[in-house]
Structures are given as structure tokens and as C-alpha cells.
Design a protein around this motif. Sequence first.
Motif, short mmCIF file in Angstrom:
data_model
loop_
_atom_site.label_atom_id
_atom_site.label_comp_id
_atom_site.label_asym_id
_atom_site.label_seq_id
_atom_site.Cartn_x
_atom_site.Cartn_y
_atom_site.Cartn_z
N LYS A 10 -10.08 1.46 26.10
CA LYS A 10 -10.86 2.65 25.79
C LYS A 10 -10.05 3.62 24.93
N LEU A 11 -8.78 3.79 25.29
CA LEU A 11 -7.93 4.70 24.51
C LEU A 11 -7.77 4.20 23.09
N PHE A 12 -7.52 2.89 22.94
CA PHE A 12 -7.32 2.37 21.59
C PHE A 12 -8.60 2.50 20.75
N SER A 13 -9.76 2.24 21.35
CA SER A 13 -11.00 2.34 20.59
C SER A 13 -11.27 3.77 20.15
N ARG A 14 -10.88 4.76 20.97
CA ARG A 14 -11.06 6.15 20.58
C ARG A 14 -10.11 6.52 19.44
N VAL A 15 -8.84 6.07 19.53
CA VAL A 15 -7.89 6.34 18.45
C VAL A 15 -8.38 5.69 17.16
N ALA A 16 -8.89 4.46 17.27
CA ALA A 16 -9.38 3.77 16.08
C ALA A 16 -10.61 4.45 15.49
N THR A 17 -11.39 5.14 16.32
CA THR A 17 -12.59 5.82 15.83
C THR A 17 -12.26 7.14 15.16
N VAL A 18 -11.46 7.98 15.83
CA VAL A 18 -11.19 9.32 15.29
C VAL A 18 -9.94 9.36 14.43
N LEU A 19 -9.07 8.32 14.56
CA LEU A 19 -7.82 8.25 13.78
C LEU A 19 -7.01 9.53 13.89
N SER A 20 -6.87 9.98 15.14
CA SER A 20 -6.09 11.19 15.42
C SER A 20 -5.56 11.12 16.84
N PRO A 62 -4.56 -5.06 10.10
CA PRO A 62 -5.50 -6.15 10.42
C PRO A 62 -5.50 -6.49 11.91
N GLU A 63 -4.31 -6.48 12.54
CA GLU A 63 -4.24 -6.75 13.98
C GLU A 63 -4.95 -5.64 14.76
N GLY A 64 -4.81 -4.39 14.28
CA GLY A 64 -5.50 -3.27 14.92
C GLY A 64 -7.01 -3.39 14.80
N GLU A 65 -7.47 -3.84 13.64
CA GLU A 65 -8.92 -4.05 13.46
C GLU A 65 -9.43 -5.09 14.45
N THR A 66 -8.66 -6.15 14.65
CA THR A 66 -9.07 -7.20 15.59
C THR A 66 -9.13 -6.66 17.01
N LEU A 67 -8.09 -5.93 17.41
CA LEU A 67 -8.09 -5.36 18.76
C LEU A 67 -9.23 -4.37 18.94
N ASN A 68 -9.50 -3.57 17.93
CA ASN A 68 -10.57 -2.57 18.05
C ASN A 68 -11.93 -3.26 18.17
N ARG A 69 -12.14 -4.32 17.42
CA ARG A 69 -13.43 -5.03 17.48
C ARG A 69 -13.68 -5.57 18.89
N HIS A 70 -12.67 -6.17 19.48
CA HIS A 70 -12.83 -6.70 20.83
C HIS A 70 -12.88 -5.59 21.87
N SER A 71 -12.11 -4.53 21.66
CA SER A 71 -12.12 -3.41 22.60
C SER A 71 -13.50 -2.78 22.68
N LEU A 72 -14.12 -2.56 21.51
CA LEU A 72 -15.45 -1.96 21.49
C LEU A 72 -16.47 -2.83 22.22
N ILE A 74 -15.85 -5.04 24.66
CA ILE A 74 -15.57 -5.04 26.10
C ILE A 74 -16.00 -3.72 26.73
N VAL A 75 -15.68 -2.60 26.07
CA VAL A 75 -16.04 -1.28 26.60
C VAL A 75 -17.55 -1.13 26.63
N SER A 76 -18.24 -1.63 25.59
CA SER A 76 -19.70 -1.54 25.55
C SER A 76 -20.33 -2.34 26.69
N GLU A 77 -19.80 -3.53 26.95
CA GLU A 77 -20.35 -4.33 28.03
C GLU A 77 -20.09 -3.68 29.38
N LEU A 78 -18.94 -3.03 29.52
CA LEU A 78 -18.65 -2.32 30.77
C LEU A 78 -19.61 -1.15 30.96
#
Length: 285
Positions: A10-20, A62-72, A74-78
Motif C-alpha cells: 500500500k505504501l509503495f503504491s501511494r508513493v508511485a501514485t503521488v511521487l512524493s 522498470p522494476e518499480g513499475e512492475t512492483l507498482n502494477r502488482h501492488s495495485l 493486490i491492494v484492489s483485490e483486498l
Amino acid sequence: MSKLSLDDLKLFSRVATVLSLTAVARERNVAVSQVSRALQRMEAEYGAQLILRSTHGLSLTPEGETLNRHSLRIVSELDELDAAMSQSKSEVSGLVRVGMSSVLAQHSMVDSLPGLYRQYPLLRLDFRVNDSLVDIARESLDLAIRTGEPVSDTLVMRRLGTLSRQVYASPEYLRRKGHPKQPDDLKQHHLIANSLHAHLNDWLFKNPANAASSLIQASGAFSSDSSATMTSMALAGLGVARIVSVVAEPLAKEGRLVRLLEDYAGEPHSPLVPSCWRVSIAYLR
């Protein structure tokens, strides 16, 4: 096997979204250093840099993009699991962050809240009032109530109703300046303009007799980026304003505003969700 927790994702997906990092730390009420250490721990876990830090800000590798895609995902399914489970509960609770324009909040929505609270006493609402268009994900909003046509096909949207904007002025102003009889008469009046959304200053009128259209460009001594302030300006007798009818009509019934040019037509203008969102949408509708 990854040792990352759901909170890490969840934390990583928020950082990836707001980039701050600062914005995410503020949302979580923690120190920026704590968010930074969490990212470093994730990078160590995967042995790859996930976030690029530069003087221009943050960006994903690119690795961050991959993690963010899967994080979103997983978080959405939760979230969907939580929504499905919460729908079976008799008590609806939780915090709902709602974005809306200042005029809707001040003149329409706030008056409906006592009834909502009586029905769902455990529900909490946080109104984020701003006339600017918002990015729901970036602003961490659950719901946004906006007028106009949808500008994105990535959001889950529901029509709450149909609004129209009409022109109004106070009785005191009309005693001083007179009543306009046709749209062109507005050129001799003080027109209160919107300084945030220029397109809202194009006032289109249609004559029902011959379907002819008249376009009036609103400008004058007074303008504002807040629709609520523009309404207050009209109430104070500063000029003619174009206001959404759901807000203006109750004021007209009180005798505080007068609708003008009534003979001319103005411009008319799902996945599972948590139960606290669902009841808020249903009630507001």
C-alpha cells in the motif's frame, strides 16, 4: 518468498501514485525518514532500485513499475474483499473522503448530513472542498462529486442528477440596474465571472420561439475562483451570476435572488465498494 507486507505494498503504491515521500508521510502521520527507510527495505528485498531520486523529483524504474502494477492489483483485490465482507455487517462504519465544489458543499450537501448521521452514526465524512478538478488517486479521495461530463474512463462513476446553470441577481441589484429582457441586455450589466474555469464564462441562451442562440461573454469588476464566493457576490448585489439551479432556487424562494431571462433556456449541463462509500453515494443520490 517476499517478506513484504500488505502495508508495504500500500505504501509503495501511494508513493508511485503521488511521487512524493513528503505527501505519503503526511498522509500516514509519520516522519519522511520512516517512509524512506521502508522503500530502502523493499529495494534491499528485491535487490533492485525501485525509485529514482533526482533534483526533478521521483520516478519509477522498470522494476518499480512492475512492483507498482502488482501492488495495485493486490491492494484492489483486498479492498474488494473488505467491501464484500463489510456488506454483511449490520453497522456501517469507516472514513469517507469526499471531494466537491465549494458551492455544493455550502449550499446543498451540508444540510443533508444530519439525516445521514442519524442513519449511520458510525460513519465519518471528510469533505475536501475545492472548485478545481481533482485527481482522485493523487488527492487520496474516496469519492468526488463534480458537475459536467466525465473526463476519464478509468473511474467508476454514477450520475447523481442533472444540473443546469441559470442567471440570477439580487433584488437590490435589480432595483438599481433594472431587469434584462433579453440576453443582449446583459452586456449593460455587471457580470460576475469565474476566474478558474474560463469556459464557464461563456453564457449560452436559446430562444424557444425560433431556436436562435445568443452567446454572452461574462466579465466585469468582480470574479472569483470559488463558485460559493460568486454566489455570495450575487447575494451582496454586486452583479449577475450564473449559478447552478439546485443552489440558486432555494435562495430565490427565500427572496434573496431573482432568476433572470426565464423565457430563455440556459445550458444544461460497478465493482464492489466498501459499504461506507456505498451508503454515502446512495444517500447523496
